[in-house]
Design an enzyme around this catalytic site. Structure first.
Site, PDB file in Angstrom:
ATOM      1  N   ASP A  67       6.124  11.473  12.986  1.00  0.00           N
ATOM      2  CA  ASP A  67       5.321  12.689  12.851  1.00  0.00           C
ATOM      3  C   ASP A  67       4.458  12.681  11.597  1.00  0.00           C
ATOM      4  O   ASP A  67       4.605  11.800  10.731  1.00  0.00           O
ATOM      5  CB  ASP A  67       6.227  13.931  12.862  1.00  0.00           C
ATOM      6  N   ASN A 136      17.191  23.534  11.156  1.00  0.00           N
ATOM      7  CA  ASN A 136      17.155  24.266  12.430  1.00  0.00           C
ATOM      8  C   ASN A 136      17.389  23.341  13.629  1.00  0.00           C
ATOM      9  O   ASN A 136      17.210  23.751  14.770  1.00  0.00           O
ATOM     10  CB  ASN A 136      15.820  25.006  12.574  1.00  0.00           C
ATOM     11  N   HIS A 138      15.729  20.536  14.258  1.00  0.00           N
ATOM     12  CA  HIS A 138      14.563  19.802  14.763  1.00  0.00           C
ATOM     13  C   HIS A 138      14.712  18.299  14.541  1.00  0.00           C
ATOM     14  O   HIS A 138      15.447  17.851  13.673  1.00  0.00           O
ATOM     15  CB  HIS A 138      13.250  20.352  14.176  1.00  0.00           C
ATOM     16  N   GLU A 143      10.448  21.409  17.084  1.00  0.00           N
ATOM     17  CA  GLU A 143      11.160  22.602  16.637  1.00  0.00           C
ATOM     18  C   GLU A 143      12.001  23.174  17.790  1.00  0.00           C
ATOM     19  O   GLU A 143      11.792  22.810  18.955  1.00  0.00           O
ATOM     20  CB  GLU A 143      10.139  23.643  16.159  1.00  0.00           C
TER      21      GLU A 143
HETATM   22  P1  PGA Z   1      14.824  15.616   5.185  1.00  0.00           P
HETATM   23  O1  PGA Z   1      14.081  16.070   6.514  1.00  0.00           O
HETATM   24  O2  PGA Z   1      15.294  14.222   5.408  1.00  0.00           O
HETATM   25  O3  PGA Z   1      13.763  15.694   4.139  1.00  0.00           O
HETATM   26  O4  PGA Z   1      15.939  16.570   4.973  1.00  0.00           O
HETATM   27  C1  PGA Z   1      14.673  15.887   7.742  1.00  0.00           C
HETATM   28  C2  PGA Z   1      13.938  16.668   8.770  1.00  0.00           C
HETATM   29  O5  PGA Z   1      13.477  17.795   8.482  1.00  0.00           O
HETATM   30  O6  PGA Z   1      13.822  16.175   9.903  1.00  0.00           O
END
Ligand code: PGA
Length: 247
Positions: A67, A136, A138, A143
């Site tokens: 992404d 959350n 995701h 999302e």
């Molecule tokens: P993070 O992000 O590794 O920075 O916690 C993970 C995500 O939001 O998919």
């Protein structure tokens, strides 16, 4: 689904790197799916080390990132493009033309997304995909509510994601509100998937993803249905799990 609880972030990172190293030894021209975020950084460090020591070679590897913020300039400090280059690509012997990140500046994002999907197919599909998980649930920027059959597309970020990511920006207003992400359907087509997760803040999401009902409101829960998935969970992130190690 294989679930491995790790004592520390370092252990999680090393175990994740071992899986990548094995993959590259077995198939030097592997197609790798990569995640940005802070969680995989330790694993990338291990892979950089293995590359510098000559244990693994990235010269034939093709990568696809999950992404990117929509329309963020590559040179923006917070773009996933720049973050990935700094944390990984600039330190390994990968060819620039083999790196794919859905960084796109124009309005016709639909054709860009179709092209991204086509490129993955033409490369032979993703052999090994690493994913993180959001608070959350995701995966990538899929999302809650994202269809399990979704493909690469433009999405709106939720308030909770914007808030979580504001730690990297001057303030919340600067966080992009849209992104391009591989879909859950795209991710589930990877031949092998590893989920890396760290920190007590993720414990609820981890429990939902690993042991909760498979439900589009918890995007990561669909990983339970994948036939070759490993959850690498640092101890605190796994605090709410009922089941223990399955090594
Ligand atoms: P993070 O992000 O590794 O920075 O916690 C993970 C995500 O939001 O998919």
């Amino acid at each position: 689904m294989k679930l491995i609880l790790c004592e520390t972030y370092d252990e999680m990172s090393k175990k994740g790197a071992e899986i990548f190293i094995e993959q590259l030894k077995n198939k030097p021209d592997s197609v790798l799916g990569l995640a940005t975020g802070s969680t995989p950084v330790g694993m990338y460090k291990e892979l950089i080390k293995a590359n510098k020591e000559g244990e693994i070679d990235f010269s034939k590897v093709i990568t696809f990132n999950l992404d990117e913020y929509y329309k963020i300039p590559m040179e923006n400090e917070q773009s996933f493009w720049l973050t990935m280059h700094k944390n990984f690509f600039d330190e390994i012997n990968i060819k620039d033309e083999n790196i794919n990140i859905p960084n796109y500046q124009d309005d016709d994002y639909e054709s860009f997304c179709l092209e991204y999907e086509k490129k993955i197919k033409e490369a032979g599909g993703i052999d090994l995909q690493v994913v993180g998980i959001g608070h959350n649930g995701h995966v990538g920027f899929n999302e809650p509510g994202s269809s399990f059959s979704s493909r690469t597309r433009k999405v709106d970020l939720t308030e909770s994601t914007i808030e979580a990511n504001s730690r990297f920006f001057k303030n919340e207003d600067e966080v992009p509100k849209e992104a391009i992400t591989m879909g859950m359907g795209t991710i589930m087509e990877a031949k092998k998937i590893i989920l890396v997760v760290n920190g007590e803040g993720k414990a609820k999401a981890v429990a939902g993803a690993a042991e909760g009902e498979v439900n589009e409101e918890m995007p990561a829960s669909v990983l339970q249905k994948h036939n070759d998935v490993i959850f690498l969970i640092e101890k605190e992130a796994g605090a709410l799990l009922k089941r223990k190690n399955e090594k």
